[in-house]
Design a protein around this motif. Structure first.
Motif, short mmCIF file in Angstrom:
data_model
loop_
_atom_site.label_atom_id
_atom_site.label_comp_id
_atom_site.label_asym_id
_atom_site.label_seq_id
_atom_site.Cartn_x
_atom_site.Cartn_y
_atom_site.Cartn_z
N LEU A 74 0.81 -1.22 0.00
CA LEU A 74 0.00 0.00 0.00
C LEU A 74 0.84 1.27 0.00
N ARG A 75 2.14 1.16 -0.22
CA ARG A 75 2.98 2.36 -0.17
C ARG A 75 3.76 2.53 -1.46
N ASP A 76 4.11 3.78 -1.72
CA ASP A 76 4.89 4.10 -2.90
C ASP A 76 6.33 3.65 -2.69
N PRO A 77 6.90 2.92 -3.65
CA PRO A 77 8.27 2.40 -3.46
C PRO A 77 9.32 3.50 -3.23
N VAL A 78 9.22 4.62 -3.95
CA VAL A 78 10.19 5.70 -3.74
C VAL A 78 10.03 6.27 -2.34
N ASP A 79 8.80 6.48 -1.89
CA ASP A 79 8.58 6.97 -0.53
C ASP A 79 9.17 6.00 0.49
N GLN A 80 9.00 4.70 0.25
CA GLN A 80 9.57 3.70 1.14
C GLN A 80 11.09 3.80 1.18
N CYS A 81 11.69 3.99 0.03
CA CYS A 81 13.15 4.11 -0.05
C CYS A 81 13.63 5.32 0.72
N VAL A 82 12.97 6.47 0.51
CA VAL A 82 13.35 7.69 1.22
C VAL A 82 13.20 7.48 2.73
N SER A 83 12.07 6.89 3.14
CA SER A 83 11.84 6.64 4.56
C SER A 83 12.92 5.74 5.15
#
Length: 245
Positions: A74-83
């Motif tokens: 349910l999450r954006d992969p780029v957002d996950q990477c940044v997080s």
């Protein structure tokens, strides 16, 4: 560890190798140019950093991240990477409180928690060109959104997060003004029109010659509608198939 120089050095060590840039600012510089409804709830001389992703982040951080992590559906992969990288950076400060605010975070009323382009401007990271920067603008009643330009990357970058260190006060921090890359009125008009009227074609990103641009894979990824990006990643063979959200 308490001085902003030491903190900045630790952040650079954690983030720079992965294609991120950081720029310090005082919360008060940000609050001082905005209406109270947008203010960050910290003392004015609190230390904060804006975090940008350079074009190289895609290859240095995102693609390696995809090979190592199982993506949450349910999450954006780029957002996950940044997080992921912000969490690693926070680990360098076990004795300090660090608040991370991401570019996509909203209050319950849908107002952004941070106006990222304003943060980039007051930190000196990138110049935030707005309608008010065009004397006698030609747009009449039309609403025009502003856009940041990086002195080395033009429009080929993204503003990802703001890190606030609430317990670190830096009343003596010297403000660095962003570089005005487009002093000419016509260049500013062209930038804002390209961004507002034709942003999908990306021409606004080339408003000035850039040292780095997005790779072909990165350009394709961000040009792909979010709902279809999982299929693209699977085609690249960089993640296991994920059940539909």
């Amino acid at each position: 560890m308490g001085t902003h120089v030491e903190i900045q050095g630790q952040l650079q060590g954690a983030l720079q190798p992965y294609g991120f840039e950081i720029y310090p600012f005082q919360v008060g510089w940000y609050n001082g140019v905005l209406d109270p409804v947008f203010h960050l709830p910290y003392p004015g001389d609190s230390l904060a950093f804006v975090v940008l992703s350079a074009p190289s982040m895609f290859e240095k951080a995102f693609q390696p991240f995809l090979t190592q992590q199982k993506l949450q559906s349910l999450r954006d992969p780029v957002d996950q990477c940044v997080s992921h990288h912000m969490a690693l950076a926070k680990e360098r400060f076990p004795s300090l409180k660090v608040d991370v605010i991401y570019d996509y975070e909203l209050h319950p009323n849908r107002r952004p928690k941070v106006l990222m382009q304003t943060a980039a401007h007051v930190s000196g990271a990138a110049y935030y060109y707005q309608r008010k920067d065009v004397p006698e603008d030609p747009w009449g009643q039309r609403k025009m959104f502003g856009v940041c330009v990086h002195p080395r990357f033009g429009g080929w970058f993204a503003i990802r997060a703001v890190l606030v260190f609430p317990g670190v006060l830096v009343p003596g921090l010297e403000q660095v003004q962003p570089l005005d890359c487009l002093p000419g009125r016509e260049d500013r008009i062209r930038l804002l029109e390209n961004f507002n009227f034709n942003w999908r074609d990306g021409k606004y990103r080339d408003v000035l010659p850039a040292e780095e641009k997005y790779s072909a894979d990165q350009t394709l990824y961000f040009a792909t509608p979010p709902a279809e990006r999982r299929k693209l990643l699977e085609q690249w063979g960089q993640e296991q198939p994920i059940p539909p959200c």
